[in-house]
Write a protein that holds these residues in place. Structure first.
Motif, PDB file in Angstrom:
ATOM      1  N   LYS A 151      39.323  35.463  36.792  1.00 33.51           N
ATOM      2  CA  LYS A 151      38.215  35.286  37.888  1.00 33.51           C
ATOM      3  C   LYS A 151      37.959  36.852  38.104  1.00 33.51           C
ATOM      4  O   LYS A 151      38.675  37.885  37.837  1.00 33.51           O
ATOM      5  CB  LYS A 151      38.811  35.003  39.271  1.00 33.51           C
ATOM      6  CG  LYS A 151      39.071  33.444  39.012  1.00 33.51           C
ATOM      7  CD  LYS A 151      39.640  32.915  40.393  1.00 33.51           C
ATOM      8  CE  LYS A 151      39.938  31.400  40.408  1.00 33.51           C
ATOM      9  NZ  LYS A 151      40.668  31.004  41.574  1.00 33.51           N
ATOM     10  N   TYR A 152      36.673  37.218  38.541  1.00 35.05           N
ATOM     11  CA  TYR A 152      36.271  38.335  38.687  1.00 35.05           C
ATOM     12  C   TYR A 152      37.254  39.397  39.522  1.00 35.05           C
ATOM     13  O   TYR A 152      37.769  40.658  39.448  1.00 35.05           O
ATOM     14  CB  TYR A 152      35.125  38.592  39.449  1.00 35.05           C
ATOM     15  CG  TYR A 152      34.493  40.058  39.610  1.00 35.05           C
ATOM     16  CD1 TYR A 152      34.046  40.826  38.646  1.00 35.05           C
ATOM     17  CD2 TYR A 152      34.201  40.572  41.081  1.00 35.05           C
ATOM     18  CE1 TYR A 152      33.594  42.196  39.035  1.00 35.05           C
ATOM     19  CE2 TYR A 152      33.699  41.638  41.292  1.00 35.05           C
ATOM     20  CZ  TYR A 152      33.645  42.631  40.233  1.00 35.05           C
ATOM     21  OH  TYR A 152      33.207  43.932  40.166  1.00 35.05           O
ATOM     22  N   GLU A 153      37.607  38.797  40.634  1.00 32.25           N
ATOM     23  CA  GLU A 153      38.742  39.384  41.507  1.00 32.25           C
ATOM     24  C   GLU A 153      40.011  39.852  40.777  1.00 32.25           C
ATOM     25  O   GLU A 153      40.658  41.070  40.924  1.00 32.25           O
ATOM     26  CB  GLU A 153      39.014  38.711  42.708  1.00 32.25           C
ATOM     27  CG  GLU A 153      38.041  38.421  43.661  1.00 32.25           C
ATOM     28  CD  GLU A 153      37.034  37.294  43.122  1.00 32.25           C
ATOM     29  OE1 GLU A 153      37.575  36.611  42.350  1.00 32.25           O
ATOM     30  OE2 GLU A 153      36.186  37.395  43.975  1.00 32.25           O
TER      31      GLU A 153
ATOM     32  N   ASN B 106      26.236  39.655  36.969  1.00 28.87           N
ATOM     33  CA  ASN B 106      25.672  39.735  38.012  1.00 28.87           C
ATOM     34  C   ASN B 106      26.474  40.124  39.310  1.00 28.87           C
ATOM     35  O   ASN B 106      26.306  40.434  40.393  1.00 28.87           O
ATOM     36  CB  ASN B 106      25.448  38.080  38.604  1.00 28.87           C
ATOM     37  CG  ASN B 106      24.166  37.502  37.683  1.00 28.87           C
ATOM     38  OD1 ASN B 106      23.453  38.184  37.308  1.00 28.87           O
ATOM     39  ND2 ASN B 106      24.544  36.116  37.436  1.00 28.87           N
ATOM     40  N   GLU B 107      27.748  40.716  38.886  1.00 28.82           N
ATOM     41  CA  GLU B 107      28.524  41.585  39.966  1.00 28.82           C
ATOM     42  C   GLU B 107      28.203  42.819  40.114  1.00 28.82           C
ATOM     43  O   GLU B 107      27.234  43.239  39.365  1.00 28.82           O
ATOM     44  CB  GLU B 107      30.163  41.252  39.301  1.00 28.82           C
ATOM     45  CG  GLU B 107      30.732  39.892  39.147  1.00 28.82           C
ATOM     46  CD  GLU B 107      30.936  39.182  40.554  1.00 28.82           C
ATOM     47  OE1 GLU B 107      30.768  39.578  41.627  1.00 28.82           O
ATOM     48  OE2 GLU B 107      31.199  37.873  40.441  1.00 28.82           O
TER      49      GLU B 107
ATOM     50  N   SER C 263      42.777  38.525  27.739  1.00 29.56           N
ATOM     51  CA  SER C 263      43.037  37.850  29.202  1.00 29.56           C
ATOM     52  C   SER C 263      41.806  38.096  29.878  1.00 29.56           C
ATOM     53  O   SER C 263      41.489  37.320  31.026  1.00 29.56           O
ATOM     54  CB  SER C 263      44.117  38.757  29.814  1.00 29.56           C
ATOM     55  OG  SER C 263      43.763  40.028  30.345  1.00 29.56           O
ATOM     56  N   ILE C 264      40.653  38.733  29.628  1.00 27.72           N
ATOM     57  CA  ILE C 264      39.474  38.951  30.375  1.00 27.72           C
ATOM     58  C   ILE C 264      38.925  37.565  30.330  1.00 27.72           C
ATOM     59  O   ILE C 264      38.094  37.203  31.702  1.00 27.72           O
ATOM     60  CB  ILE C 264      38.567  39.979  29.845  1.00 27.72           C
ATOM     61  CG1 ILE C 264      39.367  41.285  30.136  1.00 27.72           C
ATOM     62  CG2 ILE C 264      37.236  39.949  30.499  1.00 27.72           C
ATOM     63  CD1 ILE C 264      38.369  42.481  29.445  1.00 27.72           C
ATOM     64  N   SER C 265      38.691  36.869  29.508  1.00 24.78           N
ATOM     65  CA  SER C 265      37.989  35.700  29.342  1.00 24.78           C
ATOM     66  C   SER C 265      38.565  34.373  30.480  1.00 24.78           C
ATOM     67  O   SER C 265      37.627  33.562  30.519  1.00 24.78           O
ATOM     68  CB  SER C 265      38.108  34.992  27.772  1.00 24.78           C
ATOM     69  OG  SER C 265      39.237  34.729  27.439  1.00 24.78           O
TER      70      SER C 265
END
Length: 361
Positions: A323-325, A216-217, A318-320
């Motif tokens: 936070k999106y930022e 949704n980003e 590490s992606i999991s």
């Protein structure tokens, strides 16, 4: 023979950097004689091979049947050992082993690292081991691949590190950097490149699963699928569209230079989940442009870029937990350090030193 001297004969499949490498060798090694026996389809995506020391063939078999050039050579360098005909030919002509060098590209090494059964497979495996163990030299593009060679075989020949350098690298980097600086910042979308081809070794679906939390980003996923496995390509496209809809953009056609440069210049994040040495051109170009690069932390390319090239990349694992930022952010000092590291890696001076060692050894 060329001009009365025994040449170094390169057996080379047509590919993206075939022409660039031939130009590089002809320009930088004029003190030695080189002959290029190039094979592949006429419509392969590659620049016209107009050098005088290039002889084109339809396939590897047509080269091996024509022994004259190979017999009169000082060295024979097989670039990309994908065809089993090479192993069979050397097995039947063992006298050539003492002047034969293999340049493993990655896929040609990992594709034999399987546990298939059967008498035929066993016989072919014995032949392959016999050849690899006895060639004069083995060239790898990353040091970690030679560790795999030693694990699979017992090579007696000398090991070398190689790199494919051409003026095209500088052209691409300069063009990409220029376009990157011209990029509009309005309505900013985070553009993400995933993988480099339609081969299962890219492990696209694992990446899609990790990224679906950001669906949704304001992102767009670009997935190069211009070559590889057709069935796997269909699977990747279907899965990507199901998860991301119109934010998923499959790239199924080869790009011309200008369009390719523009594409790279618009990428912000590169994710390469490849389970072997692969996509190194894409990784280098994107890192040079300041993109945030994610690699599989348990694969040879991770240690190669971290310890040898000295790049600051990030682990896909590490992606999991991001936070999106945090997922999209990359510090300016990291971008600068990565650019300097890639400049060294792709430098003409380094390439000349590496190939000089191979040619003169």
């Amino acid at each position: 023979m060329i001009d009365g001297k025994e040449p170094i004969v390169h057996v080379f499949p047509k590919g993206a950097f075939t022409n660039g490498y031939i130009h590089f060798v002809n320009e930088k090694f004029m003190d030695s004689k080189h002959l290029f026996l190039v094979y592949g389809k006429q419509n392969d995506t590659v620049c016209t091979l107009d050098e005088k020391n290039v002889i084109e063939h339809k396939n590897i078999v047509s080269i091996l049947r024509e022994k004259t050039y190979l017999k009169n050579s000082r060295k024979i360098i097989f670039h990309g050992v994908f065809s089993f005909e090479i192993y069979i030919w050397l097995f039947l002509n063992p006298s050539f082993l003492k002047k034969t060098y293999f340049v493993f590209w990655g896929g040609d090494l990992y594709c034999y690292n399987t546990k298939r059964k059967g008498l035929k497979v066993k016989i072919l495996s014995i032949i392959r081991k016999s050849i690899v163990n006895n060639v004069a030299g083995i060239v790898n593009l990353i040091p970690e691949d030679f560790e795999l060679v030693k694990k699979l075989y017992k090579p007696k020949g000398k090991n070398f590190l190689g790199v494919y350098s051409s003026s095209d690298d500088n052209k691409i980097l300069e063009c990409c950097l220029k376009k990157k600086m011209e990029k509009e910042k309005k309505d900013y979308v985070v553009n993400i490149q995933i993988g480099n081809s339609a081969t299962p070794t890219n492990r696209h679906l694992e990446v899609f699963e990790l990224l679906k939390c950001y669906a949704n980003e304001n992102i767009k996923l670009y997935v190069p699928l211009s070559y590889g496995d057709e069935e796997y390509k269909k699977q990747v496209i279907q899965y990507g569209k199901d998860l991301f809809g119109d934010k998923f953009v499959p790239l199924t056609e080869f790009m011309e230079f200008e369009k390719y440069s523009e594409f790279l210049a618009n990428i912000d994040i590169g994710i390469f989940n490849n389970n072997r040495q692969q996509a190194m051109g894409n990784i280098c170009y994107l890192a040079y442009l300041g993109c945030k690069i994610y690699l599989a932390g348990d694969m040879p390319m991770w240690s190669y870029y971290k310890d040898y090239v000295k790049c600051k990349f990030f682990k896909i694992e590490s992606i999991s937990n991001c936070k999106y930022e945090d997922f999209i952010e990359i510090k300016e000092e990291i971008q600068l350090d990565n650019r300097n590291s890639i400049e060294w890696l792709l430098s003409e001076k380094r390439a000349i030193e590496l190939w000089k060692d191979i040619f003169k050894n």
